[in-house]
Write a protein that holds these residues in place. Structure first.
Motif, mmCIF file in Angstrom:
data_model
loop_
_atom_site.group_PDB
_atom_site.id
_atom_site.type_symbol
_atom_site.label_atom_id
_atom_site.label_comp_id
_atom_site.label_asym_id
_atom_site.label_seq_id
_atom_site.Cartn_x
_atom_site.Cartn_y
_atom_site.Cartn_z
ATOM 1 N N GLN A 190 150.613 25.456 -19.593
ATOM 2 C CA GLN A 190 149.513 24.600 -18.899
ATOM 3 C C GLN A 190 149.591 25.522 -17.646
ATOM 4 O O GLN A 190 149.975 25.974 -16.975
ATOM 5 C CB GLN A 190 149.818 23.259 -18.598
ATOM 6 N N LYS A 243 147.542 24.265 -14.483
ATOM 7 C CA LYS A 243 146.922 23.157 -13.776
ATOM 8 C C LYS A 243 146.918 23.226 -12.279
ATOM 9 O O LYS A 243 147.720 24.047 -11.811
ATOM 10 C CB LYS A 243 147.823 21.701 -14.172
ATOM 11 N N ARG A 244 145.810 22.948 -11.532
ATOM 12 C CA ARG A 244 145.722 22.911 -10.370
ATOM 13 C C ARG A 244 146.092 24.222 -9.269
ATOM 14 O O ARG A 244 147.053 24.246 -8.971
ATOM 15 C CB ARG A 244 146.392 21.821 -9.820
ATOM 16 N N PRO A 245 145.389 25.252 -9.731
ATOM 17 C CA PRO A 245 146.067 26.401 -8.970
ATOM 18 C C PRO A 245 145.401 26.465 -7.572
ATOM 19 O O PRO A 245 144.385 25.541 -7.160
ATOM 20 C CB PRO A 245 145.241 27.532 -9.707
ATOM 21 N N ARG A 297 146.885 30.989 -11.589
ATOM 22 C CA ARG A 297 148.345 31.339 -11.692
ATOM 23 C C ARG A 297 148.719 32.436 -12.970
ATOM 24 O O ARG A 297 149.419 32.963 -12.874
ATOM 25 C CB ARG A 297 148.894 30.025 -12.190
#
Lengths: 458, 408
Positions: free
Chosen positions: B16, B18-20, B26
């Motif tokens: 996954q 998420k929320r870099p 990422r």
């Protein structure tokens, strides 16, 4: 170049580290039940919704990073974790429950243990080992374009305008051993602390700080041994302090280097005080890439540094070596009040004719004006006949010669003894800026931090 | 070891994304992190253009290129003189003529350059060349003109190329250094070179020849060819217009569009080098002789990884390897464009090469040569017998005489 011009750089610091138990933030966990964390390691009063427990709330540390809010806390339970962790959430604290029992293991194939690329990250109380590249890194050098942005293309250093340094970090009570190049690694970073940590079995250096100006990074109370180099500084200027560490039993204890291959040359203005730098002729270590061995402190075109009140002993080639790097010269370094004993030679200058040493000085006390330290042995003998202007050098072949043993694979270095684990309650750290003081540490004893070393009391 | 494969582990552990952090991918970071060894790492895909797959039809207009182009006319006109970046694959044969001229004023220098420019036109214009000198067409004959530090200083001591080369540690056997005028002639047809050079010298009646050297290049595409030691040379050079602008062409002032050339005539001890044996020979260069792949691993088209080490901490590109010693990153230098020619003298059996490089800053060469004298094992097999530097004048467009931009 006078020392007085760099007054601001010779101060030392104490880090301001606020400890805050965050209670106001709500958990971002998808399952509110997991926030209750039955069987969790802490009592209810110390737990906050912002805390993510591994493996209870998240199976892996990376999963926990996905769950944690900025400013939150990740607590890792005992176990071996086979993952490379990227921390890209600001102000997160990553804490192992037990420094010796929480192990991020690279298995000899993964490149790194932890990379922190967000501001305000704390990593503490855990072990990283057997990575091909490094144990723990903090850096501002990253983007989404892949390898070209990571370290440049080999022909140019990175542009600081494109990659501003990451701000505020904390590496505390970390054990790093047997990683390919670096144990604890910080570059393009400012305002941080590397403390109470241990590093062994690294083919470049146990602790590395590089590529920053006005870095204000404090490196203190660490042990680095059985590395090619214990502590390495390359192009990192205005470090807050390198103080009260034990850098013994490496091939080279410490280096302060300027080079063109990285941003921000020349290196300048570190204060290095109260360190034990001894016995740096350890055969059970990976080779130093340039074949160095038996050296306490190597100043490779480092400039305007102060080396004060260190114990520098039993380094069979030299206690301190001044050398040049291409046309970059060692200039304006002041060596003061150190306890030298039983080095091949205490201070030697091997800088080349293209970049001769200049304006360096050795004094017998940190507070006095330049004055030759009668106790230190010098090569050449008239090295410090004057503390200003160009200074005489010897050919490297005239250094006390030591036989350089073959390097040992970084994967084959014996693991370190158990290290002290943190006793305070896990809490999210709110990192502030570094404050500075003028304090200078006392000369340590030969047994300094021996209780944390595999080599014990000499 | 190298940095390991960043796709092992992180990608598996972390499907996954998420929320870099803002502006950060990422996945991009993870992919990136393994390839370069952190600081100042190698892995230069950017500067490499494989010579083995060169497609002449893909080159930018105005630049003859590739061996398929051998023999075809090369435009002598343009912002830059021919013979530096065009043709892209240097012609097989070269003749370097270095002469002294007793000039005492910039006016005399400009007169000489104008005459030489017209002389070059008369020899290389495919539609109207001097048949009394070249009975057949000139083919891909190219003539590049440079002037030495003394003449440059007569015009303006602040111009690039006014500063002479310093004395290097490796200059102990130097027989000849410097020179006022460089005539560098290149052609696929070796027989045109001498006639053309003699004709040009006739246009400068007061010239006295200081030294002359013929050279030859083996087959290759682009700047890459084997040197007399048998190793690939000219591998890492600026190629694109952007790279040439950054590293080779003088960017501003009256010499804009010109470049600074260094010529070094080197006698090579090929027998002693050969006696090393194959493994030790590779260690001297840092690349494998058979196909040119780096000792740090990868394919012939890969750059050397100067930070790669074995598990025991030893560098895979040896400390004193030529690839490490000559690498511009250590001296913070721009990249030199190298188009060298080998030679073998039939009378003395001397083997050697004329090292030819172009850069917009003489210091790029100077710093690199100092470093090589200090740290390059290859220098044990090299004796430099002649050495000189020249300002290669900007090219000509329209009716402009050669060198006219320097009048100011």
């Amino acid at each position: 170049m006078s020392w007085g011009g760099t007054r601001s750089a010779v101060r030392t610091l104490t880090a301001i580290v606020g400890v805050t138990a965050l209670t106001a933030l709500s958990s971002c966990s998808a399952d509110p039940d997991t926030g209750d964390n039955e069987g969790g390691p802490q009592d209810d009063s110390a737990r906050a919704d912002a805390t993510v427990y591994v493996p209870q709330d998240a199976e892996t540390i990376n999963d926990a990073v996905d769950l944690v809010e900025p400013g939150g806390l990740i607590v890792i339970g005992p176990g071996t974790y086979e993952e490379s962790v990227l921390i890209d959430v600001e102000d997160v604290t990553v804490r192992g429950e037990d420094r010796n029992e929480v192990v991020i293991d690279g298995g000899g194939v993964r490149p790194f243990g932890i990379s922190a690329i967000a501001d305000g990250v704390s990593v503490e109380n855990l072990t990283v080992t057997d990575h091909t590249f490094y144990g723990v890194l903090v850096t501002g050098l990253h983007d989404e374009n892949g390898p070209a942005a990571h370290g440049g293309d080999g022909y140019s250093t990175f542009d600081p305008e494109d990659f501003p340094p990451v701000q505020r970090f904390r590496f505390d009570h970390i054990t790093a051993y047997n990683n390919g190049l670096y144990g604890l690694y910080a570059f393009n970073a400012q305002q941080g602390t590397i403390t109470e940590s241990y590093a062994s079995g690294h083919a470049d250096s146990g602790i590395y700080v590089g590529q920053c100006q006005e870095c204000w990074i404090d490196v203190s109370h660490n042990v680095a041994e059985n590395n090619a180099v214990g502590f390495e500084n390359a192009n990192a200027s205005e470090l807050a302090g390198v103080r009260e560490n034990r850098f013994t039993h490496n091939r080279v204890g410490m280096t302060f280097l300027s080079n063109y291959r990285e941003a921000f040359h020349p290196q300048q203005a570190n204060t290095v005080h109260g360190n034990l730098v001894g016995e740096n002729a350890e055969p059970h270590s990976p080779a130093q890439a340039e074949g160095a061995f038996g050296v306490g402190i190597g100043i490779g075109a480092g400039t305007l540094n102060r080396f004060v009140n260190n114990r520098i002993e039993n380094n069979p080639s030299s206690g301190v070596t001044l050398s040049s790097e291409e046309d970059l010269a060692p200039v304006g370094n002041r060596i003061a009040g150190n306890a030298f004993s039983t080095n091949g030679v205490d201070i030697a200058n091997i800088a080349g004719a293209r970049a001769p040493a200049a304006d360096n000085c050795n004094t017998d006390a940190p507070s006095t004006e330049p004055d030759t330290d009668d106790d230190a042995t010098l090569l050449p003998e008239d090295l410090f006949s004057s503390c200003s202007g160009t200074q005489p050098a010897i050919d490297p072949a005239e250094l006390p010669q030591v036989e350089v043993p073959s390097g040992v694979s970084f994967r084959q270095i014996d693991p370190p003894p158990a290290q002290p684990t943190m006793q305070d309650e896990p809490a999210a750290r709110e990192l502030g800026e570094i404050a500075v003081t003028d304090d200078v540490a006392e000369v340590p004893g030969s047994d300094y931090l021996a209780e944390r070393s595999r080599h014990g009391v000499p | 070891m190298t940095t390991g494969d960043s796709e092992t582990g992180p990608q598996q552990q972390r499907p996954q994304e998420k929320r870099p952090a803002p502006g950060v991918s990422r996945r991009g970071f993870l992919l990136g992190s393994g390839a370069g060894v952190g600081v100042g790492a190698a892995a230069s895909a950017v500067l490499w253009r494989p010579w083995v797959t060169g497609d002449p039809t893909a080159e930018s207009p105005g630049r003859a290129s590739g061996s398929a182009e051998a023999g075809r006319p090369v435009d002598s006109r343009g912002r830059h003189q021919a013979g530096v970046d065009r043709p892209q694959t240097p012609q097989a044969n070269a003749l370097f003529v270095i002469a002294d001229v007793p000039k005492t004023s910039s006016t005399e220098v400009f007169e000489m350059l104008a005459n030489l420019g017209e002389g070059i036109d008369s020899l290389t214009d495919p539609k109207g060349h001097l048949t009394e000198v070249l009975p057949d067409d000139p083919g891909d004959l190219v003539i590049t003109v440079g002037i030495g530090p003394q003449l440059v200083s007569l015009i303006d001591p602040d111009l690039p190329g006014a500063e002479p080369l310093p004395e290097f540690g490796s200059d102990t056997e130097l027989e000849i250094s410097g020179g006022d005028v460089l005539l560098a002639l290149y052609a696929t047809d070796v027989t045109v070179l001498h006639s053309a050079a003699m004709h040009l010298l006739d246009l400068v009646p007061d010239a006295s020849v200081r030294w002359v050297q013929a050279g030859h290049r083996g087959p290759g595409e682009g700047t890459v060819a084997r040197n007399p030691f048998g190793y690939h040379d000219g591998v890492v050079v600026p190629r694109t217009d952007e790279e040439l602008a950054e590293n080779v062409w003088i960017q501003g002032g009256p010499a804009a569009g010109g470049t600074v050339c260094v010529l070094r005539r080197m006698s090579l001890d090929v027998s002693a080098f050969r006696a090393l044996g194959p493994g030790a020979q590779d260690a001297v260069f840092g690349r494998h002789r058979d196909d040119g792949r780096p000792m740090s691993g990868g394919s012939p088209t890969d750059e050397v990884d100067l930070t790669a080490r074995t598990e025991t901490g030893d560098l895979t590109i040896p400390l004193r390897a030529h690839a490490r010693a000559a690498h511009p990153s250590f001296t913070g230098s721009p990249l030199m464009l190298r188009r060298s020619y080998g030679f073998a003298e039939p009378d003395t059996l001397e083997e050697g090469m004329v090292f030819v490089c172009f850069q917009n800053d003489l210091e790029a060469f100077v710093r690199t040569q100092h470093r090589m004298d200090e740290t390059d094992d290859l220098m044990n097999f090299v004796t430099t017998t002649a050495s000189a530097s020249f300002l290669i004048l900007p090219g000509r467009t329209g009716d402009q005489p050669l060198g006219s931009s320097l009048r100011s």
